[in-house]
Design a protein around this motif. Structure first.
Motif, mmCIF file in Angstrom:
data_model
loop_
_atom_site.group_PDB
_atom_site.id
_atom_site.type_symbol
_atom_site.label_atom_id
_atom_site.label_comp_id
_atom_site.label_asym_id
_atom_site.label_seq_id
_atom_site.Cartn_x
_atom_site.Cartn_y
_atom_site.Cartn_z
ATOM 1 N N LEU A 71 24.605 66.328 -56.618
ATOM 2 C CA LEU A 71 25.783 65.846 -57.184
ATOM 3 C C LEU A 71 25.889 64.687 -57.599
ATOM 4 O O LEU A 71 26.559 64.003 -58.378
ATOM 5 C CB LEU A 71 26.888 66.290 -55.941
ATOM 6 C CG LEU A 71 27.075 67.812 -55.471
ATOM 7 C CD1 LEU A 71 27.992 67.813 -54.267
ATOM 8 C CD2 LEU A 71 27.543 68.463 -56.834
ATOM 9 N N GLY A 72 25.152 63.723 -56.877
ATOM 10 C CA GLY A 72 25.058 62.167 -57.271
ATOM 11 C C GLY A 72 24.610 62.252 -58.904
ATOM 12 O O GLY A 72 25.142 61.314 -59.486
ATOM 13 N N VAL A 93 24.869 55.324 -55.397
ATOM 14 C CA VAL A 93 26.211 55.130 -54.845
ATOM 15 C C VAL A 93 26.941 56.211 -54.821
ATOM 16 O O VAL A 93 27.459 56.549 -53.607
ATOM 17 C CB VAL A 93 27.098 54.127 -55.614
ATOM 18 C CG1 VAL A 93 28.301 54.021 -55.392
ATOM 19 C CG2 VAL A 93 26.549 52.600 -55.584
ATOM 20 N N PHE A 94 26.732 57.174 -55.982
ATOM 21 C CA PHE A 94 27.289 58.507 -55.654
ATOM 22 C C PHE A 94 26.631 59.215 -54.638
ATOM 23 O O PHE A 94 27.422 59.986 -53.762
ATOM 24 C CB PHE A 94 27.351 59.275 -57.004
ATOM 25 C CG PHE A 94 28.230 58.739 -58.013
ATOM 26 C CD1 PHE A 94 29.518 58.589 -57.477
ATOM 27 C CD2 PHE A 94 28.175 58.747 -59.324
ATOM 28 C CE1 PHE A 94 30.463 58.144 -58.556
ATOM 29 C CE2 PHE A 94 28.854 58.036 -60.210
ATOM 30 C CZ PHE A 94 30.097 58.118 -59.929
ATOM 31 N N ARG A 95 25.333 59.225 -54.576
ATOM 32 C CA ARG A 95 24.609 59.902 -53.608
ATOM 33 C C ARG A 95 25.020 59.373 -52.105
ATOM 34 O O ARG A 95 25.275 60.361 -51.107
ATOM 35 C CB ARG A 95 23.049 59.854 -53.611
ATOM 36 C CG ARG A 95 21.915 60.434 -52.667
ATOM 37 C CD ARG A 95 21.732 59.674 -51.459
ATOM 38 N NE ARG A 95 21.056 60.353 -50.667
ATOM 39 C CZ ARG A 95 21.670 60.387 -49.429
ATOM 40 N NH1 ARG A 95 22.649 60.435 -48.954
ATOM 41 N NH2 ARG A 95 20.922 61.166 -48.360
ATOM 42 N N TYR A 96 24.899 58.277 -51.749
ATOM 43 C CA TYR A 96 25.539 57.665 -50.414
ATOM 44 C C TYR A 96 26.915 58.036 -50.345
ATOM 45 O O TYR A 96 27.030 58.517 -48.917
ATOM 46 C CB TYR A 96 25.312 56.139 -50.694
ATOM 47 C CG TYR A 96 25.790 55.376 -49.375
ATOM 48 C CD1 TYR A 96 24.771 55.276 -48.403
ATOM 49 C CD2 TYR A 96 27.183 54.783 -49.389
ATOM 50 C CE1 TYR A 96 25.136 54.684 -47.232
ATOM 51 C CE2 TYR A 96 27.293 54.216 -47.974
ATOM 52 C CZ TYR A 96 26.449 54.121 -46.870
ATOM 53 O OH TYR A 96 26.694 53.543 -45.683
ATOM 54 N N ALA A 97 27.733 58.085 -51.131
ATOM 55 C CA ALA A 97 29.266 58.258 -50.841
ATOM 56 C C ALA A 97 29.303 59.758 -50.593
ATOM 57 O O ALA A 97 29.914 60.384 -49.512
ATOM 58 C CB ALA A 97 30.043 58.025 -52.096
ATOM 59 N N LEU A 98 28.465 60.545 -51.295
ATOM 60 C CA LEU A 98 28.456 62.235 -50.765
ATOM 61 C C LEU A 98 27.922 62.470 -49.803
ATOM 62 O O LEU A 98 28.043 63.811 -49.267
ATOM 63 C CB LEU A 98 28.000 62.817 -52.408
ATOM 64 C CG LEU A 98 28.724 62.627 -53.554
ATOM 65 C CD1 LEU A 98 27.902 63.236 -54.789
ATOM 66 C CD2 LEU A 98 30.239 63.628 -53.423
ATOM 67 N N GLY A 99 26.816 61.747 -49.485
ATOM 68 C CA GLY A 99 26.064 62.089 -48.120
ATOM 69 C C GLY A 99 26.823 62.144 -47.091
ATOM 70 O O GLY A 99 26.641 62.730 -45.907
ATOM 71 N N HIS A 154 19.921 50.411 -69.069
ATOM 72 C CA HIS A 154 20.137 51.771 -68.449
ATOM 73 C C HIS A 154 19.865 52.085 -67.041
ATOM 74 O O HIS A 154 20.479 52.757 -66.228
ATOM 75 C CB HIS A 154 20.100 52.881 -69.544
ATOM 76 C CG HIS A 154 20.613 52.687 -70.869
ATOM 77 N ND1 HIS A 154 21.665 53.493 -71.101
ATOM 78 C CD2 HIS A 154 20.711 51.981 -71.881
ATOM 79 C CE1 HIS A 154 22.175 53.184 -72.118
ATOM 80 N NE2 HIS A 154 21.751 52.381 -72.731
ATOM 81 N N LEU A 155 18.469 52.018 -67.051
ATOM 82 C CA LEU A 155 17.816 52.331 -65.918
ATOM 83 C C LEU A 155 18.626 51.633 -64.512
ATOM 84 O O LEU A 155 18.940 52.370 -63.587
ATOM 85 C CB LEU A 155 16.475 51.839 -65.785
ATOM 86 C CG LEU A 155 15.702 52.288 -64.552
ATOM 87 C CD1 LEU A 155 15.666 53.795 -64.270
ATOM 88 C CD2 LEU A 155 14.136 51.809 -64.638
ATOM 89 N N ILE A 156 18.825 50.391 -64.476
ATOM 90 C CA ILE A 156 19.500 49.747 -63.276
ATOM 91 C C ILE A 156 20.817 50.248 -63.166
ATOM 92 O O ILE A 156 21.363 50.466 -62.095
ATOM 93 C CB ILE A 156 19.469 48.166 -63.301
ATOM 94 C CG1 ILE A 156 17.979 47.747 -63.512
ATOM 95 C CG2 ILE A 156 20.337 47.576 -62.242
ATOM 96 C CD1 ILE A 156 17.898 46.300 -63.594
ATOM 97 N N GLU A 157 21.606 50.231 -64.291
ATOM 98 C CA GLU A 157 22.901 50.548 -64.057
ATOM 99 C C GLU A 157 23.249 51.886 -63.605
ATOM 100 O O GLU A 157 23.964 52.295 -62.706
ATOM 101 C CB GLU A 157 23.737 50.425 -65.573
ATOM 102 C CG GLU A 157 25.276 50.868 -65.725
ATOM 103 C CD GLU A 157 25.666 50.742 -66.919
ATOM 104 O OE1 GLU A 157 26.951 51.135 -67.245
ATOM 105 O OE2 GLU A 157 24.909 50.198 -67.927
ATOM 106 N N TYR A 158 22.553 53.013 -64.365
ATOM 107 C CA TYR A 158 22.763 54.529 -63.916
ATOM 108 C C TYR A 158 21.900 54.981 -62.662
ATOM 109 O O TYR A 158 22.137 55.818 -62.122
ATOM 110 C CB TYR A 158 22.398 55.284 -65.183
ATOM 111 C CG TYR A 158 23.657 55.167 -65.991
ATOM 112 C CD1 TYR A 158 24.855 56.230 -65.808
ATOM 113 C CD2 TYR A 158 23.671 54.305 -67.184
ATOM 114 C CE1 TYR A 158 25.857 55.787 -66.645
ATOM 115 C CE2 TYR A 158 24.791 54.155 -67.858
ATOM 116 C CZ TYR A 158 25.859 54.827 -67.798
ATOM 117 O OH TYR A 158 26.999 55.012 -68.469
ATOM 118 N N GLY A 159 20.842 54.220 -62.603
ATOM 119 C CA GLY A 159 20.044 54.316 -61.117
ATOM 120 C C GLY A 159 20.737 53.878 -59.975
ATOM 121 O O GLY A 159 20.926 54.800 -59.093
ATOM 122 N N LEU A 160 21.572 52.655 -59.980
ATOM 123 C CA LEU A 160 22.237 52.341 -58.902
ATOM 124 C C LEU A 160 23.465 53.260 -58.964
ATOM 125 O O LEU A 160 23.952 53.501 -57.649
ATOM 126 C CB LEU A 160 22.741 50.819 -59.208
ATOM 127 C CG LEU A 160 21.853 49.794 -58.813
ATOM 128 C CD1 LEU A 160 22.278 48.357 -59.297
ATOM 129 C CD2 LEU A 160 21.469 50.106 -57.438
#
Length: 86
Positions: free
Chosen positions: A28-29, A11-17, A1-7
């Protein structure tokens, strides 16, 4: 869970940035990763031999949050200095 949802949160944070401030992109990420985690549990609810469990939704949310904390404080590329108008 940690790796999957952490990544995923990262990814969401990077895209929303691209469109949002740094703080908003982290929030939002996180929210988007939690929504995806909840959706994943809803899909499992309809599958044989799988179960919907709130503890997994919680674990997904904690994993997304921890992943974003690691990204923020370990892999931070943003300047932490004040600009002071210069």
């Amino acid at each position: 869970h940690l790796i999957e949802y952490g990544l995923m949160g990262g990814v969401f944070r990077y895209a929303l940035g691209v469109d949002f401030s740094s703080r908003a992109s982290y929030v939002l990420g996180f929210v988007m990763a939690v929504i995806v985690g909840f959706g994943d549990e809803c899909v499992q609810w309809g599958l044989p031999q799988r179960f919907f469990e709130l503890k997994d939704v919680y674990l997904n949310a904690v994993s997304a949050g921890l992943g974003l904390v690691v990204i923020r404080y370990v892999f931070n590329t943003e300047s932490t200095e004040l600009d002071c108008g210069r």
